[in-house]
Design an enzyme around this catalytic site. Structure first.
Site, PDB file in Angstrom:
ATOM      1  CB  CYS A   8      -0.986  -0.025   1.162  1.00 33.11           C
ATOM      2  SG  CYS A   8      -0.252  -0.019   2.805  1.00 33.11           S
ATOM      3  NE  ARG A  14      -4.575   1.485   1.842  1.00 35.78           N
ATOM      4  CZ  ARG A  14      -4.408   2.243   0.775  1.00 35.78           C
ATOM      5  NH1 ARG A  14      -5.317   2.210  -0.196  1.00 35.78           N
ATOM      6  NH2 ARG A  14      -3.357   3.034   0.661  1.00 35.78           N
ATOM      7  CG  ASP A 122      -5.258   5.934   2.447  1.00 31.94           C
ATOM      8  OD1 ASP A 122      -5.297   5.531   3.633  1.00 31.94           O
ATOM      9  OD2 ASP A 122      -4.361   6.661   1.999  1.00 31.94           O
TER      10      ASP A 122
HETATM   11  P1  4NP Z   1      -1.800   2.758   4.077  1.00 28.25           P
HETATM   12  O1  4NP Z   1      -2.430   4.101   4.670  1.00 28.25           O
HETATM   13  O2  4NP Z   1      -1.259   3.095   2.717  1.00 28.25           O
HETATM   14  O3  4NP Z   1      -2.961   1.827   4.016  1.00 28.25           O
HETATM   15  O4  4NP Z   1      -0.736   2.311   5.054  1.00 28.25           O
HETATM   16  C1  4NP Z   1      -1.727   5.305   4.747  1.00 28.25           C
HETATM   17  C2  4NP Z   1      -0.897   5.533   5.798  1.00 28.25           C
HETATM   18  C3  4NP Z   1      -0.221   6.739   5.897  1.00 28.25           C
HETATM   19  C4  4NP Z   1      -0.387   7.704   4.926  1.00 28.25           C
HETATM   20  C5  4NP Z   1      -1.210   7.449   3.845  1.00 28.25           C
HETATM   21  C6  4NP Z   1      -1.872   6.238   3.754  1.00 28.25           C
HETATM   22  N1  4NP Z   1       0.261   8.939   5.037  1.00 28.25           N
HETATM   23  O5  4NP Z   1       0.050   9.800   4.171  1.00 28.25           O
HETATM   24  O6  4NP Z   1       1.058   9.152   5.969  1.00 28.25           O
END
Ligand code: 4NP
Length: 154
Positions: A8, A14, A122
Site C-alpha cells: 500500500c 492496509r 485508504d
Molecule cells: P496505508 O495508509 O497506505 O494503508 O498504510 C496510509 C498511511 C499513511 C499515509 C497514507 C496512507 N500517510 O500519508 O502518511
C-alpha cells in the site's frame, strides 16, 4: 513455495492487515508473505493502532510487523505483488524493469471482482468504520487467495 508481497502507500494500515489476514489462512510451509509501502514516511513503525485493533478483534496479531519501503529487488524476491489501489499500482509498475516484473503486480480486489480494478480505500484519514470496511474486503480477497495457495501442491 509461493512468495507474496502486499503493498500500500504507508505500509501501516492496509497492507499490514492483508499480510496478517493472509498468513492466518494459509499453510505457512507453502507460502512466504510480507508487506511494504511505496512511501517511506512510516519506515520502521508498527501498524496503525486502528489496524492493530481490528485485527485483534479477529484474533490476528499484527503488532510484530514494521513498515518498510517497496524496493526494486522485491520484484526478484516475490512471485505476486498485490497492491491495494490504482495509485499503488502506478507507483509499483513505474519501478518494473521488464514485462515479467510488471506481470507480478495485481490489484487485490480483482480477486473478488475480476477486471474491475477497484480500490481498497485508504482509511488513514477516516474513522474506524473505514478500518472495518477495509478489513472485510481484505478478508474476502485473502480467502480466495488462500484457497488457491492451499490447493497448490507446492
Ligand atoms: P496505508 O495508509 O497506505 O494503508 O498504510 C496510509 C498511511 C499513511 C499515509 C497514507 C496512507 N500517510 O500519508 O502518511
Amino acid at each position: 513455495m509461493t512468495k507474496i508481497l502486499m503493498v500500500c502507500l504507508g505500509n501501516i494500515c492496509r497492507s499490514p492487515l492483508a499480510e496478517g489476514i493472509l498468513k492466518s489462512k494459509v499453510f505457512d510451509f507453502k507460502v512466504v508473505i510480507d508487506s511494504a509501502g511505496t512511501g517511506a514516511y512510516h519506515e520502521g513503525k508498527k501498524p496503525d493502532k486502528r489496524s492493530i485493533t481490528i485485527a485483534k478483534k479477529n484474533n490476528i496479531d499484527i503488532t510484530s510487523q514494521s513498515a518498510r519501503k517497496f524496493l526494486v529487488e522485491d520484484f526478484d524476491k516475490f512471485d505476486i505483488i498485490y497492491v491495494m489501489d490504482n495509485s499503488n499500482y502506478e507507483n509499483v509498475v513505474k519501478l518494473a524493469r521488464n514485462e515479467e516484473d510488471k506481470s507480478k503486480v495485481k490489484l487485490i480486489l480483482n480477486e473478488i471482482f475480476p477486471n474491475e480494478n477497484l480500490d481498497v480505500p485508504d482509511p488513514y484519514y477516516g474513522g474506524s468504520f473505514g478500518f472495518k470496511n477495509v478489513y472485510d474486503m481484505l478478508d474476502e480477497a485473502c480467502e480466495i487467495i488462500a484457497k488457491k495457495l492451499n490447493a497448490h501442491g507446492k
